[in-house]
Motif scaffolding. Structure first.
Motif, PDB file in Angstrom:
ATOM      1  N   LEU A 291      31.914 -41.874 -22.621  1.00  0.00           N
ATOM      2  CA  LEU A 291      32.703 -40.706 -22.228  1.00  0.00           C
ATOM      3  C   LEU A 291      34.155 -41.070 -21.964  1.00  0.00           C
ATOM      4  O   LEU A 291      35.082 -40.406 -22.456  1.00  0.00           O
ATOM      5  N   VAL A 292      34.376 -42.122 -21.203  1.00  0.00           N
ATOM      6  CA  VAL A 292      35.734 -42.500 -20.800  1.00  0.00           C
ATOM      7  C   VAL A 292      36.575 -42.913 -22.003  1.00  0.00           C
ATOM      8  O   VAL A 292      37.795 -42.690 -22.033  1.00  0.00           O
ATOM      9  N   ILE A 293      35.948 -43.497 -23.014  1.00  0.00           N
ATOM     10  CA  ILE A 293      36.701 -43.958 -24.185  1.00  0.00           C
ATOM     11  C   ILE A 293      36.797 -42.871 -25.253  1.00  0.00           C
ATOM     12  O   ILE A 293      37.878 -42.600 -25.791  1.00  0.00           O
ATOM     13  N   GLN A 294      35.681 -42.223 -25.544  1.00  0.00           N
ATOM     14  CA  GLN A 294      35.645 -41.324 -26.700  1.00  0.00           C
ATOM     15  C   GLN A 294      36.396 -40.017 -26.470  1.00  0.00           C
ATOM     16  O   GLN A 294      37.123 -39.556 -27.356  1.00  0.00           O
ATOM     17  N   VAL A 295      36.250 -39.399 -25.317  1.00  0.00           N
ATOM     18  CA  VAL A 295      36.868 -38.088 -25.088  1.00  0.00           C
ATOM     19  C   VAL A 295      38.391 -38.157 -25.113  1.00  0.00           C
ATOM     20  O   VAL A 295      39.038 -37.377 -25.836  1.00  0.00           O
ATOM     21  N   PRO A 296      39.050 -39.076 -24.376  1.00  0.00           N
ATOM     22  CA  PRO A 296      40.517 -39.142 -24.505  1.00  0.00           C
ATOM     23  C   PRO A 296      40.986 -39.505 -25.908  1.00  0.00           C
ATOM     24  O   PRO A 296      41.999 -38.966 -26.388  1.00  0.00           O
ATOM     25  N   LEU A 297      40.259 -40.420 -26.582  1.00  0.00           N
ATOM     26  CA  LEU A 297      40.630 -40.802 -27.943  1.00  0.00           C
ATOM     27  C   LEU A 297      40.545 -39.605 -28.885  1.00  0.00           C
ATOM     28  O   LEU A 297      41.473 -39.341 -29.667  1.00  0.00           O
ATOM     29  N   MET A 298      39.457 -38.860 -28.816  1.00  0.00           N
ATOM     30  CA  MET A 298      39.272 -37.724 -29.707  1.00  0.00           C
ATOM     31  C   MET A 298      40.293 -36.622 -29.425  1.00  0.00           C
ATOM     32  O   MET A 298      40.907 -36.080 -30.348  1.00  0.00           O
ATOM     33  N   LEU A 299      40.518 -36.294 -28.162  1.00  0.00           N
ATOM     34  CA  LEU A 299      41.435 -35.195 -27.832  1.00  0.00           C
ATOM     35  C   LEU A 299      42.884 -35.576 -28.127  1.00  0.00           C
ATOM     36  O   LEU A 299      43.678 -34.733 -28.560  1.00  0.00           O
ATOM     37  N   GLY A 300      43.244 -36.846 -27.891  1.00  0.00           N
ATOM     38  CA  GLY A 300      44.591 -37.282 -28.245  1.00  0.00           C
ATOM     39  C   GLY A 300      44.836 -37.206 -29.742  1.00  0.00           C
ATOM     40  O   GLY A 300      45.895 -36.739 -30.202  1.00  0.00           O
ATOM     41  N   LEU A 301      43.852 -37.642 -30.514  1.00  0.00           N
ATOM     42  CA  LEU A 301      43.971 -37.549 -31.967  1.00  0.00           C
ATOM     43  C   LEU A 301      44.021 -36.093 -32.424  1.00  0.00           C
ATOM     44  O   LEU A 301      44.759 -35.740 -33.355  1.00  0.00           O
ATOM     45  N   ALA A 302      43.262 -35.221 -31.750  1.00  0.00           N
ATOM     46  CA  ALA A 302      43.262 -33.803 -32.111  1.00  0.00           C
ATOM     47  C   ALA A 302      44.616 -33.156 -31.854  1.00  0.00           C
ATOM     48  O   ALA A 302      45.070 -32.314 -32.642  1.00  0.00           O
ATOM     49  N   VAL A 303      45.275 -33.542 -30.770  1.00  0.00           N
ATOM     50  CA  VAL A 303      46.605 -33.002 -30.485  1.00  0.00           C
ATOM     51  C   VAL A 303      47.596 -33.417 -31.576  1.00  0.00           C
ATOM     52  O   VAL A 303      48.384 -32.599 -32.078  1.00  0.00           O
ATOM     53  N   VAL A 304      47.563 -34.700 -31.948  1.00  0.00           N
ATOM     54  CA  VAL A 304      48.471 -35.195 -32.996  1.00  0.00           C
ATOM     55  C   VAL A 304      48.220 -34.472 -34.315  1.00  0.00           C
ATOM     56  O   VAL A 304      49.156 -34.034 -35.004  1.00  0.00           O
ATOM     57  N   LEU A 305      46.963 -34.325 -34.690  1.00  0.00           N
ATOM     58  CA  LEU A 305      46.638 -33.640 -35.936  1.00  0.00           C
ATOM     59  C   LEU A 305      47.038 -32.169 -35.894  1.00  0.00           C
ATOM     60  O   LEU A 305      47.534 -31.619 -36.890  1.00  0.00           O
ATOM     61  N   ALA A 306      46.842 -31.510 -34.752  1.00  0.00           N
ATOM     62  CA  ALA A 306      47.204 -30.101 -34.649  1.00  0.00           C
ATOM     63  C   ALA A 306      48.707 -29.906 -34.793  1.00  0.00           C
ATOM     64  O   ALA A 306      49.167 -28.976 -35.470  1.00  0.00           O
ATOM     65  N   VAL A 307      49.483 -30.780 -34.166  1.00  0.00           N
ATOM     66  CA  VAL A 307      50.943 -30.685 -34.294  1.00  0.00           C
ATOM     67  C   VAL A 307      51.366 -30.931 -35.735  1.00  0.00           C
ATOM     68  O   VAL A 307      52.238 -30.234 -36.276  1.00  0.00           O
ATOM     69  N   ALA A 308      50.733 -31.896 -36.391  1.00  0.00           N
ATOM     70  CA  ALA A 308      51.078 -32.184 -37.789  1.00  0.00           C
ATOM     71  C   ALA A 308      50.690 -31.028 -38.706  1.00  0.00           C
ATOM     72  O   ALA A 308      51.452 -30.634 -39.599  1.00  0.00           O
ATOM     73  N   LEU A 309      49.503 -30.446 -38.483  1.00  0.00           N
ATOM     74  CA  LEU A 309      49.050 -29.339 -39.324  1.00  0.00           C
ATOM     75  C   LEU A 309      49.816 -28.054 -39.055  1.00  0.00           C
ATOM     76  O   LEU A 309      49.795 -27.138 -39.883  1.00  0.00           O
ATOM     77  N   ASN A 310      50.478 -27.978 -37.909  1.00  0.00           N
ATOM     78  CA  ASN A 310      51.275 -26.800 -37.586  1.00  0.00           C
ATOM     79  C   ASN A 310      52.704 -26.904 -38.105  1.00  0.00           C
ATOM     80  O   ASN A 310      53.456 -25.924 -38.078  1.00  0.00           O
ATOM     81  N   SER A 311      53.087 -28.093 -38.561  1.00  0.00           N
ATOM     82  CA  SER A 311      54.452 -28.305 -39.048  1.00  0.00           C
ATOM     83  C   SER A 311      54.671 -27.595 -40.376  1.00  0.00           C
ATOM     84  O   SER A 311      53.824 -27.644 -41.280  1.00  0.00           O
ATOM     85  N   LYS A 312      55.825 -26.954 -40.515  1.00  0.00           N
ATOM     86  CA  LYS A 312      56.171 -26.269 -41.757  1.00  0.00           C
ATOM     87  C   LYS A 312      56.587 -27.250 -42.848  1.00  0.00           C
ATOM     88  O   LYS A 312      56.696 -26.870 -44.018  1.00  0.00           O
ATOM     89  N   LEU A 313      56.836 -28.498 -42.466  1.00  0.00           N
ATOM     90  CA  LEU A 313      57.214 -29.503 -43.455  1.00  0.00           C
ATOM     91  C   LEU A 313      56.022 -30.025 -44.243  1.00  0.00           C
ATOM     92  O   LEU A 313      56.202 -30.641 -45.299  1.00  0.00           O
ATOM     93  N   LEU A 314      54.816 -29.794 -43.741  1.00  0.00           N
ATOM     94  CA  LEU A 314      53.616 -30.312 -44.390  1.00  0.00           C
ATOM     95  C   LEU A 314      53.201 -29.382 -45.529  1.00  0.00           C
ATOM     96  O   LEU A 314      53.034 -28.171 -45.335  1.00  0.00           O
ATOM     97  N   LYS A 315      53.002 -29.938 -46.705  1.00  0.00           N
ATOM     98  CA  LYS A 315      52.515 -29.171 -47.834  1.00  0.00           C
ATOM     99  C   LYS A 315      50.981 -29.173 -47.832  1.00  0.00           C
ATOM    100  O   LYS A 315      50.350 -30.056 -47.283  1.00  0.00           O
TER     101      LYS A 315
END
Length: 320
Positions: A105-129
């Protein structure tokens, strides 16, 4: 004059008010048959759902509670009080399962949610095709069945013929015993869970990002804020409701972890990946100790409730 006053002691205004009040509140009537049928109609439509809920939700929960105070002795169910709960405190295997679950729990949840935030910001960028393609691609793993993707990872992580070890040996690195070493077995489970659940959190964060007003970013940019400062002072505060939801949901799911260790490692090696969910399953369906398994289930429910409440209180105080 005096006779007139005595014969009409109540003032006209007061008499009119009393008359109006009596006219405004007519005597209550009993509901007719039509009114009773109208009130009973919603309950009639809800009756099947209520019966199913009581039969498949409430009854098993209450039955498990009574079972947790019993033990099978010589084929007969015997009431033992709180002996099963006292047994938990002295059971080293239960504490091993609890420690393994908390470590994941201590390792997986922060790792997964941190990666999800990065991916969400990248997928929300208008520069991404091809944004739509990537959004679907990252969400696809969540629709795969738990057992199916467990089998997929067991094939990928195979020591001799696994694809990942094949890649490692092709670049000159040694094979890794992913599923037979205690450390790497936990790492394998964390990796599999992160791959499977990150897309779900990413979609939630992406939906929350699109609700943040663009004026906030424009104002921050006019004030001279850099991209990093905009992320920490605009994006992260805007994501707080979604972060609270995903943290609680991920914590509950990880504390109930069963499928991944059951399919990948079977709880091994040497109970290194044994979780509370697996220990409950083994106690009930391998050892047929249903009373003890029920006690484990209720202790797990208390742990999940306590951790979730603490997380919600901490995150809400930080948000305020």
């Amino acid at each position: 004059m005096s006779n007139t006053i005595e014969s009409n002691p109540r003032p006209p205004a007061r008499e009119a008010a009393v008359t109006g009040r009596s006219a405004a509140s007519p005597p209550r009537r009993r509901p007719t048959g039509t009114a009773l049928r109208a009130r009973a109609t919603p309950l009639l439509f809800l009756a099947p759902v209520i019966v199913l809920f009581l039969g498949f939700k409430v009854y098993p929960v209450l039955y498990a509670l009574t079972l947790s105070f019993t033990r099978n002795v010589g084929g007969a169910t015997k009431f033992v009080g709180g002996a099963n709960y006292g047994r938990l405190l002295e059971d080293p295997l239960f504490w091993t399962a609890l420690r393994n679950t908390l470590e994941i729990l201590v390792i997986q949840v922060p790792l997964m949610l941190g990666l999800a935030v990065v991916l969400a910001v990248a997928l929300n960028s208008k520069l991404l095709k091809w944004r739509s393609f990537f959004r679907v691609a990252y969400f696809v793993p969540i629709v795969m069945g738990l057992v199916a993707y467990g089998i997929l990872f067991s094939a990928l992580l195979n020591y001799q013929n696994g694809f990942i070890n094949y890649l490692l040996t092709s670049i000159g690195l040694p094979r890794i015993p992913w599923l037979t070493d205690p450390f790497w077995a936990k790492a394998s489970i964390i990796m599999a869970m992160t791959w499977h659940y990150t897309g779900q959190s990413t979609v939630m964060y992406l939906a929350q990002l699109q609700s943040i007003p663009t004026e906030l970013y424009e104002a921050a940019q006019m004030d001279g804020a850099t991209r990093r400062q905009q992320f920490w002072h605009v994006t992260v505060p805007g994501l707080r409701p979604a972060i609270l939801l995903t943290v609680v949901m991920s914590t509950i799911g990880t504390l109930q972890l069963f499928d991944e260790p059951y399919v990948l490692t079977g709880g091994g090696p040497d109970n290194a990946t044994l979780t509370i969910g697996m220990y409950l399953y083994n106690s009930a369906f391998k050892n047929f100790d249903f009373g003890y398994a029920s006690a484990i289930g209720y202790v797990l429910a208390l742990i999940v409730t306590a951790v979730s409440v603490i997380q919600m209180l901490v995150l809400r105080r930080r948000a305020q």
